[in-house]
Scaffold this active site. Structure first.
Site, PDB file in Angstrom:
ATOM      1  N   GLU A 135       7.330  -2.459 -15.228  1.00 33.29           N
ATOM      2  CA  GLU A 135       6.437  -3.265 -14.393  1.00 33.29           C
ATOM      3  C   GLU A 135       5.614  -4.203 -15.275  1.00 33.29           C
ATOM      4  O   GLU A 135       4.392  -4.309 -15.148  1.00 33.29           O
ATOM      5  CB  GLU A 135       5.517  -2.376 -13.548  1.00 33.29           C
ATOM      6  CG  GLU A 135       6.253  -1.443 -12.602  1.00 33.29           C
ATOM      7  CD  GLU A 135       6.907  -2.145 -11.423  1.00 33.29           C
ATOM      8  OE1 GLU A 135       6.812  -3.399 -11.336  1.00 33.29           O
ATOM      9  OE2 GLU A 135       7.535  -1.465 -10.592  1.00 33.29           O
ATOM     10  N   ASP A 263      -5.292  -1.179   6.221  1.00 36.19           N
ATOM     11  CA  ASP A 263      -4.251  -1.902   6.955  1.00 36.19           C
ATOM     12  C   ASP A 263      -3.040  -0.985   7.050  1.00 36.19           C
ATOM     13  O   ASP A 263      -2.540  -0.500   6.027  1.00 36.19           O
ATOM     14  CB  ASP A 263      -3.890  -3.203   6.231  1.00 36.19           C
ATOM     15  CG  ASP A 263      -2.977  -4.082   7.067  1.00 36.19           C
ATOM     16  OD1 ASP A 263      -3.318  -4.349   8.236  1.00 36.19           O
ATOM     17  OD2 ASP A 263      -1.920  -4.503   6.555  1.00 36.19           O
ATOM     18  N   ASP A 318      -7.406  -1.772  10.801  1.00 27.96           N
ATOM     19  CA  ASP A 318      -6.720  -2.723  11.672  1.00 27.96           C
ATOM     20  C   ASP A 318      -6.830  -2.272  13.133  1.00 27.96           C
ATOM     21  O   ASP A 318      -6.390  -1.175  13.492  1.00 27.96           O
ATOM     22  CB  ASP A 318      -5.251  -2.810  11.248  1.00 27.96           C
ATOM     23  CG  ASP A 318      -4.463  -3.857  12.016  1.00 27.96           C
ATOM     24  OD1 ASP A 318      -5.048  -4.514  12.906  1.00 27.96           O
ATOM     25  OD2 ASP A 318      -3.272  -4.014  11.725  1.00 27.96           O
ATOM     26  N   HIS A 394      -1.507  -7.390   2.619  1.00 28.82           N
ATOM     27  CA  HIS A 394      -1.908  -6.119   3.231  1.00 28.82           C
ATOM     28  C   HIS A 394      -3.250  -5.631   2.696  1.00 28.82           C
ATOM     29  O   HIS A 394      -4.148  -5.288   3.472  1.00 28.82           O
ATOM     30  CB  HIS A 394      -0.797  -5.089   3.018  1.00 28.82           C
ATOM     31  CG  HIS A 394       0.550  -5.607   3.405  1.00 28.82           C
ATOM     32  ND1 HIS A 394       0.874  -5.909   4.711  1.00 28.82           N
ATOM     33  CD2 HIS A 394       1.633  -5.937   2.660  1.00 28.82           C
ATOM     34  CE1 HIS A 394       2.110  -6.386   4.757  1.00 28.82           C
ATOM     35  NE2 HIS A 394       2.583  -6.411   3.518  1.00 28.82           N
ATOM     36  N   ASP A 397      -5.804  -8.265   3.848  1.00 30.61           N
ATOM     37  CA  ASP A 397      -6.225  -8.063   5.246  1.00 30.61           C
ATOM     38  C   ASP A 397      -7.232  -6.918   5.336  1.00 30.61           C
ATOM     39  O   ASP A 397      -8.259  -7.026   6.020  1.00 30.61           O
ATOM     40  CB  ASP A 397      -5.012  -7.747   6.120  1.00 30.61           C
ATOM     41  CG  ASP A 397      -4.206  -8.992   6.465  1.00 30.61           C
ATOM     42  OD1 ASP A 397      -4.691 -10.115   6.205  1.00 30.61           O
ATOM     43  OD2 ASP A 397      -3.081  -8.852   6.975  1.00 30.61           O
TER      44      ASP A 397
END
Length: 413
Positions: A135, A263, A318, A394, A397
Protein backbone atom coordinates in the site's frame (compact mmCIF):
# COMPACT_ATOMS: atom_id res chain seq x y z
CA UNK A 1 17.63 -33.42 6.49
CA UNK A 2 14.93 -31.08 5.19
CA UNK A 3 11.89 -32.83 3.80
CA UNK A 4 11.45 -31.99 0.15
CA UNK A 5 8.05 -30.86 -1.09
CA UNK A 6 7.36 -30.51 -4.80
CA UNK A 7 4.88 -27.86 -5.92
CA UNK A 8 4.17 -26.23 -9.27
CA UNK A 9 4.88 -22.49 -9.08
CA UNK A 10 3.12 -22.05 -12.40
CA UNK A 11 -0.09 -23.48 -10.95
CA UNK A 12 0.21 -21.63 -7.63
CA UNK A 13 1.20 -18.18 -8.97
CA UNK A 14 -0.65 -18.22 -12.27
CA UNK A 15 0.00 -15.89 -15.18
CA UNK A 16 0.83 -12.23 -15.67
CA UNK A 17 3.85 -11.89 -13.38
CA UNK A 18 6.75 -13.76 -15.01
CA UNK A 19 8.90 -10.65 -15.58
CA UNK A 20 8.07 -9.32 -12.12
CA UNK A 21 8.89 -12.64 -10.46
CA UNK A 22 12.35 -12.91 -12.05
CA UNK A 23 13.41 -9.23 -11.96
CA UNK A 24 16.53 -8.46 -9.90
CA UNK A 25 16.95 -4.70 -10.38
CA UNK A 26 16.86 -2.19 -7.51
CA UNK A 27 13.20 -1.14 -7.79
CA UNK A 28 10.30 -3.44 -8.60
CA UNK A 29 7.08 -1.40 -8.66
CA UNK A 30 3.60 -2.63 -9.52
CA UNK A 31 0.42 -0.59 -9.47
CA UNK A 32 -2.77 -2.50 -9.96
CA UNK A 33 -6.48 -2.63 -9.44
CA UNK A 34 -8.16 -4.69 -6.79
CA UNK A 35 -7.94 -8.44 -7.27
CA UNK A 36 -4.85 -8.16 -9.48
CA UNK A 37 -2.75 -10.67 -7.44
CA UNK A 38 -0.02 -8.09 -6.80
CA UNK A 39 0.15 -8.60 -3.03
CA UNK A 40 -0.35 -12.36 -3.00
CA UNK A 41 2.20 -12.81 -5.78
CA UNK A 42 4.70 -10.68 -3.87
CA UNK A 43 4.16 -12.74 -0.72
CA UNK A 44 4.72 -15.98 -2.63
CA UNK A 45 7.82 -14.52 -4.28
CA UNK A 46 9.37 -13.43 -0.98
CA UNK A 47 8.87 -16.81 0.67
CA UNK A 48 10.23 -18.66 -2.36
CA UNK A 49 13.24 -16.34 -2.69
CA UNK A 50 14.26 -16.55 0.94
CA UNK A 51 14.41 -20.34 0.73
CA UNK A 52 16.48 -19.94 -2.43
CA UNK A 53 18.90 -17.39 -0.91
CA UNK A 54 19.94 -18.63 2.57
CA UNK A 55 21.62 -15.33 3.59
CA UNK A 56 18.78 -12.97 2.59
CA UNK A 57 16.39 -11.23 5.01
CA UNK A 58 13.32 -9.16 4.13
CA UNK A 59 11.85 -6.00 5.62
CA UNK A 60 8.11 -5.44 5.10
CA UNK A 61 6.94 -1.84 5.52
CA UNK A 62 3.54 -0.22 5.86
CA UNK A 63 2.69 3.34 6.72
CA UNK A 64 1.07 2.25 9.98
CA UNK A 65 2.55 -0.72 11.85
CA UNK A 66 -0.75 -2.06 13.20
CA UNK A 67 -2.01 -2.67 9.64
CA UNK A 68 0.52 -5.49 9.10
CA UNK A 69 -1.24 -8.14 11.16
CA UNK A 70 -4.32 -8.43 8.94
CA UNK A 71 -2.54 -7.72 5.65
CA UNK A 72 1.12 -8.51 4.93
CA UNK A 73 1.65 -10.83 7.90
CA UNK A 74 -1.50 -12.80 7.02
CA UNK A 75 -0.58 -12.84 3.31
CA UNK A 76 2.90 -14.19 3.98
CA UNK A 77 1.52 -16.90 6.27
CA UNK A 78 -0.95 -17.78 3.51
CA UNK A 79 1.91 -17.94 0.98
CA UNK A 80 3.90 -20.27 3.25
CA UNK A 81 0.92 -22.60 3.52
CA UNK A 82 0.17 -22.34 -0.20
CA UNK A 83 3.73 -23.42 -0.98
CA UNK A 84 3.30 -26.34 1.48
CA UNK A 85 6.32 -25.36 3.57
CA UNK A 86 4.65 -24.34 6.83
CA UNK A 87 6.72 -26.96 8.69
CA UNK A 88 9.83 -24.91 7.81
CA UNK A 89 8.61 -21.53 9.04
CA UNK A 90 7.69 -20.02 12.41
CA UNK A 91 5.42 -16.96 12.68
CA UNK A 92 5.29 -14.88 15.87
CA UNK A 93 3.08 -11.96 16.88
CA UNK A 94 5.40 -10.58 19.58
CA UNK A 95 7.65 -9.42 18.13
CA UNK A 96 5.89 -9.53 14.77
CA UNK A 97 8.21 -11.60 12.57
CA UNK A 98 8.42 -14.77 10.50
CA UNK A 99 11.51 -17.00 10.68
CA UNK A 100 12.81 -19.61 8.26
CA UNK A 101 13.76 -22.32 10.75
CA UNK A 102 16.51 -24.13 8.80
CA UNK A 103 18.69 -20.97 8.56
CA UNK A 104 17.30 -18.38 10.99
CA UNK A 105 16.49 -15.89 8.19
CA UNK A 106 13.74 -13.44 9.12
CA UNK A 107 10.91 -11.48 7.59
CA UNK A 108 10.67 -8.31 9.70
CA UNK A 109 7.69 -5.93 9.89
CA UNK A 110 7.91 -2.20 10.53
CA UNK A 111 5.71 0.91 10.29
CA UNK A 112 6.65 4.41 9.21
CA UNK A 113 4.78 5.69 12.28
CA UNK A 114 7.87 4.58 14.26
CA UNK A 115 10.81 5.92 12.20
CA UNK A 116 13.52 4.68 14.59
CA UNK A 117 12.35 1.08 14.25
CA UNK A 118 12.82 1.30 10.49
CA UNK A 119 16.22 2.96 10.26
CA UNK A 120 17.94 0.95 13.01
CA UNK A 121 17.37 -2.58 11.74
CA UNK A 122 19.99 -5.29 12.18
CA UNK A 123 19.72 -8.98 11.35
CA UNK A 124 21.27 -11.95 13.18
CA UNK A 125 21.84 -14.07 10.08
CA UNK A 126 23.03 -12.91 6.69
CA UNK A 127 22.07 -9.57 5.14
CA UNK A 128 19.05 -7.31 4.80
CA UNK A 129 18.59 -7.65 1.05
CA UNK A 130 14.97 -6.86 0.27
CA UNK A 131 12.17 -4.54 1.35
CA UNK A 132 8.49 -4.64 0.44
CA UNK A 133 6.33 -1.51 0.73
CA UNK A 134 2.70 -2.63 0.72
CA UNK A 135 0.00 0.00 0.00
CA UNK A 136 2.83 2.35 -0.94
CA UNK A 137 0.34 4.99 -2.12
CA UNK A 138 -0.40 5.72 1.54
CA UNK A 139 3.14 7.09 1.92
CA UNK A 140 2.58 10.75 1.11
CA UNK A 141 6.10 11.88 2.03
CA UNK A 142 8.80 10.71 -0.39
CA UNK A 143 11.46 11.35 2.27
CA UNK A 144 9.96 8.57 4.41
CA UNK A 145 10.54 6.15 1.55
CA UNK A 146 14.07 7.43 0.95
CA UNK A 147 15.08 6.75 4.56
CA UNK A 148 14.19 3.07 4.22
CA UNK A 149 15.68 2.90 0.73
CA UNK A 150 19.03 4.10 2.09
CA UNK A 151 18.96 1.50 4.87
CA UNK A 152 19.15 -1.31 2.27
CA UNK A 153 22.86 -0.90 1.61
CA UNK A 154 26.26 -2.60 1.84
CA UNK A 155 28.16 -5.26 -0.06
CA UNK A 156 26.45 -8.60 -0.66
CA UNK A 157 27.89 -12.02 -1.49
CA UNK A 158 28.18 -13.02 -5.13
CA UNK A 159 24.81 -13.85 -6.68
CA UNK A 160 22.79 -11.79 -4.15
CA UNK A 161 21.04 -8.50 -4.94
CA UNK A 162 19.31 -5.63 -3.15
CA UNK A 163 15.73 -4.80 -4.13
CA UNK A 164 12.84 -2.57 -3.05
CA UNK A 165 9.36 -3.78 -4.03
CA UNK A 166 6.37 -1.41 -3.99
CA UNK A 167 2.75 -2.48 -4.49
CA UNK A 168 -0.23 -0.12 -4.47
CA UNK A 169 -3.53 1.06 -5.95
CA UNK A 170 -2.94 4.18 -8.10
CA UNK A 171 -5.51 6.60 -6.67
CA UNK A 172 -4.03 9.92 -7.79
CA UNK A 173 -1.73 10.81 -10.71
CA UNK A 174 -0.11 13.64 -8.69
CA UNK A 175 1.47 11.19 -6.25
CA UNK A 176 5.28 11.12 -6.10
CA UNK A 177 5.26 7.43 -7.05
CA UNK A 178 4.22 8.27 -10.61
CA UNK A 179 6.99 10.83 -11.10
CA UNK A 180 9.62 8.69 -9.37
CA UNK A 181 8.98 5.35 -11.06
CA UNK A 182 6.50 5.57 -13.95
CA UNK A 183 7.47 8.80 -15.73
CA UNK A 184 11.08 7.68 -16.21
CA UNK A 185 12.87 4.86 -17.96
CA UNK A 186 15.83 3.53 -16.01
CA UNK A 187 17.51 0.15 -16.18
CA UNK A 188 17.19 -0.38 -12.42
CA UNK A 189 13.39 0.18 -12.37
CA UNK A 190 10.65 -2.25 -13.35
CA UNK A 191 7.33 -0.36 -13.26
CA UNK A 192 4.25 -2.27 -14.39
CA UNK A 193 0.46 -2.20 -14.21
CA UNK A 194 -1.75 -5.21 -13.54
CA UNK A 195 -5.47 -5.76 -13.02
CA UNK A 196 -8.06 -8.40 -12.21
CA UNK A 197 -8.12 -9.68 -15.80
CA UNK A 198 -4.88 -11.60 -15.17
CA UNK A 199 -6.24 -13.24 -12.03
CA UNK A 200 -7.47 -16.69 -12.97
CA UNK A 201 -8.30 -17.43 -9.33
CA UNK A 202 -11.17 -14.92 -9.04
CA UNK A 203 -14.67 -16.31 -8.67
CA UNK A 204 -17.59 -15.48 -10.96
CA UNK A 205 -19.12 -13.28 -8.24
CA UNK A 206 -15.89 -11.25 -8.04
CA UNK A 207 -15.93 -10.64 -11.79
CA UNK A 208 -19.59 -9.63 -11.63
CA UNK A 209 -18.68 -6.89 -9.12
CA UNK A 210 -16.11 -5.49 -11.54
CA UNK A 211 -18.62 -5.60 -14.40
CA UNK A 212 -21.12 -3.73 -12.22
CA UNK A 213 -18.45 -1.12 -11.43
CA UNK A 214 -17.55 -0.83 -15.13
CA UNK A 215 -21.16 -0.03 -15.99
CA UNK A 216 -22.19 2.15 -13.02
CA UNK A 217 -18.94 3.82 -11.97
CA UNK A 218 -16.48 4.02 -14.87
CA UNK A 219 -14.05 6.38 -13.13
CA UNK A 220 -13.72 4.05 -10.17
CA UNK A 221 -13.47 1.05 -12.52
CA UNK A 222 -10.55 2.72 -14.30
CA UNK A 223 -8.61 2.91 -11.01
CA UNK A 224 -9.80 -0.06 -8.95
CA UNK A 225 -10.56 -2.32 -11.90
CA UNK A 226 -7.92 -1.58 -14.51
CA UNK A 227 -5.21 -0.14 -12.27
CA UNK A 228 -4.87 3.13 -14.19
CA UNK A 229 -3.94 6.41 -12.52
CA UNK A 230 -6.74 8.47 -11.00
CA UNK A 231 -7.16 11.95 -12.41
CA UNK A 232 -6.49 14.65 -9.82
CA UNK A 233 -8.16 17.58 -11.59
CA UNK A 234 -11.21 19.14 -9.98
CA UNK A 235 -10.39 18.34 -6.37
CA UNK A 236 -13.17 19.52 -4.07
CA UNK A 237 -10.95 19.95 -1.01
CA UNK A 238 -7.59 21.67 -1.17
CA UNK A 239 -7.71 22.79 2.47
CA UNK A 240 -6.34 19.60 4.00
CA UNK A 241 -3.02 17.96 4.73
CA UNK A 242 -1.57 15.08 6.69
CA UNK A 243 -0.19 16.10 10.06
CA UNK A 244 1.03 13.91 12.94
CA UNK A 245 -0.70 16.01 15.59
CA UNK A 246 -1.04 15.09 19.26
CA UNK A 247 -4.75 14.83 20.06
CA UNK A 248 -4.09 15.24 23.78
CA UNK A 249 -2.68 18.71 23.06
CA UNK A 250 -5.57 19.72 20.78
CA UNK A 251 -8.26 18.85 23.34
CA UNK A 252 -6.66 21.23 25.86
CA UNK A 253 -7.74 24.18 23.73
CA UNK A 254 -10.79 26.10 25.04
CA UNK A 255 -14.01 25.50 23.15
CA UNK A 256 -12.96 22.40 21.18
CA UNK A 257 -15.67 19.89 20.29
CA UNK A 258 -15.62 16.21 19.37
CA UNK A 259 -17.33 15.06 16.18
CA UNK A 260 -18.25 11.49 15.23
CA UNK A 261 -20.10 10.50 12.07
CA UNK A 262 -21.28 7.29 10.42
CA UNK A 263 -22.01 6.44 6.78
CA UNK A 264 -23.45 2.98 6.16
CA UNK A 265 -22.11 0.62 3.52
CA UNK A 266 -21.93 -3.09 2.87
CA UNK A 267 -20.97 -4.94 -0.33
CA UNK A 268 -19.75 -2.28 -2.75
CA UNK A 269 -19.18 0.65 -0.39
CA UNK A 270 -17.53 0.57 3.04
CA UNK A 271 -19.05 1.56 6.35
CA UNK A 272 -17.19 4.76 7.25
CA UNK A 273 -16.75 6.31 10.68
CA UNK A 274 -14.44 9.33 11.19
CA UNK A 275 -13.51 10.57 14.67
CA UNK A 276 -12.50 14.23 14.90
CA UNK A 277 -11.70 17.07 17.25
CA UNK A 278 -12.95 20.45 16.04
CA UNK A 279 -11.70 23.91 17.01
CA UNK A 280 -14.56 26.21 15.84
CA UNK A 281 -12.78 29.42 16.85
CA UNK A 282 -9.69 28.74 14.76
CA UNK A 283 -11.65 26.88 12.07
CA UNK A 284 -9.65 23.66 12.34
CA UNK A 285 -10.70 20.01 12.11
CA UNK A 286 -8.38 17.23 13.34
CA UNK A 287 -9.32 13.75 12.09
CA UNK A 288 -7.61 11.34 14.51
CA UNK A 289 -9.29 7.95 13.99
CA UNK A 290 -11.42 6.02 11.50
CA UNK A 291 -13.35 2.83 10.81
CA UNK A 292 -13.49 1.91 7.10
CA UNK A 293 -14.62 -1.59 6.21
CA UNK A 294 -16.93 -3.43 3.82
CA UNK A 295 -19.31 -6.21 4.75
CA UNK A 296 -20.05 -5.08 8.32
CA UNK A 297 -23.42 -6.05 9.78
CA UNK A 298 -24.97 -3.63 12.27
CA UNK A 299 -23.88 -5.66 15.30
CA UNK A 300 -20.33 -5.67 13.89
CA UNK A 301 -20.47 -1.90 13.40
CA UNK A 302 -21.50 -1.56 17.04
CA UNK A 303 -18.65 -3.85 18.12
CA UNK A 304 -16.14 -1.85 16.08
CA UNK A 305 -17.31 1.41 17.69
CA UNK A 306 -17.17 -0.16 21.17
CA UNK A 307 -13.69 -1.55 20.53
CA UNK A 308 -12.57 2.00 19.77
CA UNK A 309 -14.21 3.23 22.97
CA UNK A 310 -16.64 5.65 21.28
CA UNK A 311 -19.97 4.03 22.27
CA UNK A 312 -20.87 6.91 24.65
CA UNK A 313 -20.21 9.66 22.10
CA UNK A 314 -22.85 11.51 20.10
CA UNK A 315 -22.69 9.98 16.61
CA UNK A 316 -24.48 11.56 13.64
CA UNK A 317 -25.39 8.90 11.08
CA UNK A 318 -26.81 8.74 7.57
CA UNK A 319 -30.56 9.40 7.85
CA UNK A 320 -31.26 7.14 4.85
CA UNK A 321 -31.02 4.05 7.12
CA UNK A 322 -33.35 4.63 10.10
CA UNK A 323 -33.67 0.88 10.71
CA UNK A 324 -29.89 0.56 11.11
CA UNK A 325 -29.83 3.48 13.52
CA UNK A 326 -32.51 1.83 15.68
CA UNK A 327 -30.58 -1.45 15.65
CA UNK A 328 -27.35 0.24 16.68
CA UNK A 329 -29.14 1.77 19.68
CA UNK A 330 -30.24 -1.75 20.68
CA UNK A 331 -26.61 -2.87 20.39
CA UNK A 332 -25.49 -0.23 22.90
CA UNK A 333 -24.71 2.79 20.71
CA UNK A 334 -27.25 4.87 22.64
CA UNK A 335 -26.41 8.37 21.46
CA UNK A 336 -26.54 7.79 17.71
CA UNK A 337 -28.73 10.26 15.83
CA UNK A 338 -29.87 10.70 12.24
CA UNK A 339 -28.42 13.50 10.18
CA UNK A 340 -30.86 16.27 9.21
CA UNK A 341 -30.69 16.10 5.46
CA UNK A 342 -32.34 18.99 3.65
CA UNK A 343 -32.30 20.60 0.20
CA UNK A 344 -28.71 20.96 -1.08
CA UNK A 345 -27.40 19.49 2.19
CA UNK A 346 -24.42 17.95 0.40
CA UNK A 347 -23.30 21.25 -1.15
CA UNK A 348 -23.98 23.14 2.09
CA UNK A 349 -21.96 20.61 4.07
CA UNK A 350 -19.08 20.78 1.59
CA UNK A 351 -19.05 24.57 1.69
CA UNK A 352 -18.96 24.47 5.48
CA UNK A 353 -16.03 22.03 5.53
CA UNK A 354 -14.19 24.19 2.99
CA UNK A 355 -14.10 26.98 5.58
CA UNK A 356 -11.86 24.89 7.86
CA UNK A 357 -8.25 23.78 7.77
CA UNK A 358 -8.48 19.98 7.90
CA UNK A 359 -5.65 17.96 9.42
CA UNK A 360 -5.62 14.20 8.93
CA UNK A 361 -3.49 12.06 11.21
CA UNK A 362 -1.17 9.78 9.17
CA UNK A 363 -2.81 6.72 10.74
CA UNK A 364 -6.11 7.64 8.99
CA UNK A 365 -5.06 6.35 5.59
CA UNK A 366 -8.57 6.03 4.17
CA UNK A 367 -9.42 9.63 5.02
CA UNK A 368 -6.32 10.78 3.11
CA UNK A 369 -7.29 8.56 0.17
CA UNK A 370 -10.79 10.04 -0.02
CA UNK A 371 -9.69 13.66 0.30
CA UNK A 372 -7.16 13.01 -2.50
CA UNK A 373 -9.81 11.67 -4.87
CA UNK A 374 -13.07 13.50 -4.13
CA UNK A 375 -13.69 15.60 -7.25
CA UNK A 376 -16.40 17.53 -9.05
CA UNK A 377 -18.58 15.63 -11.53
CA UNK A 378 -18.13 16.13 -15.28
CA UNK A 379 -20.82 16.32 -17.96
CA UNK A 380 -20.83 14.40 -21.24
CA UNK A 381 -18.54 17.01 -22.78
CA UNK A 382 -15.98 16.48 -20.02
CA UNK A 383 -16.62 19.83 -18.35
CA UNK A 384 -16.78 20.06 -14.56
CA UNK A 385 -20.18 20.86 -13.09
CA UNK A 386 -21.22 22.09 -9.64
CA UNK A 387 -21.97 18.61 -8.35
CA UNK A 388 -19.60 16.28 -6.51
CA UNK A 389 -18.93 12.87 -8.03
CA UNK A 390 -20.58 10.14 -5.95
CA UNK A 391 -17.37 8.26 -5.13
CA UNK A 392 -14.52 8.41 -2.61
CA UNK A 393 -16.91 10.23 -0.30
CA UNK A 394 -17.92 7.82 2.47
CA UNK A 395 -15.74 9.20 5.25
CA UNK A 396 -16.31 12.69 3.89
CA UNK A 397 -20.09 12.22 4.01
CA UNK A 398 -19.80 10.95 7.58
CA UNK A 399 -17.61 13.95 8.43
CA UNK A 400 -20.32 16.25 7.05
CA UNK A 401 -22.91 14.55 9.27
CA UNK A 402 -20.67 14.85 12.33
CA UNK A 403 -20.26 18.58 11.79
CA UNK A 404 -24.02 19.33 11.79
CA UNK A 405 -24.25 20.23 15.52
CA UNK A 406 -21.21 22.50 15.24
CA UNK A 407 -22.59 24.16 12.09
CA UNK A 408 -25.87 24.88 13.90
CA UNK A 409 -24.11 26.45 16.89
CA UNK A 410 -21.92 28.62 14.68
CA UNK A 411 -24.93 29.72 12.62
CA UNK A 412 -26.85 30.72 15.75
CA UNK A 413 -23.93 32.77 17.05
Amino acid sequence: MINQVRVSLKEIVGGGYKTYWNYKGRYRVVKGGRGSKKSTTTALNIVNRMMEYPLANTLVVRKVFKDHKDSTYAQLKWAIKRLKVEHLWEAKLSPLEITYKPTGQKILFRGLDDPMSVTSITVDVGFLCWAWFEEAYQIMNEDDFDKVDMSIRGELPSGYFKQITLTFNPWNEKHWLKRRFFDVQQKNILAMTTNYLCNEFLGADDRELFEWMKKHNPRRYKIEGLGEWGIAEGAIFTNWREFAFDKSEIIKRPGVKSAFGLDFGFTVDPTAFPASVVDPKNREIFIFDEIYEKGLLNNEIADAIKNKGYQKEIIIADAAEPKSIVELRKYGIRKIKAAEKGPDSVKAGIQFLQQFSIYIHPSCTNASMEFSNYVWERNKEGQMINKPADEYNHLIDALRYSMEPIRKRMRVR
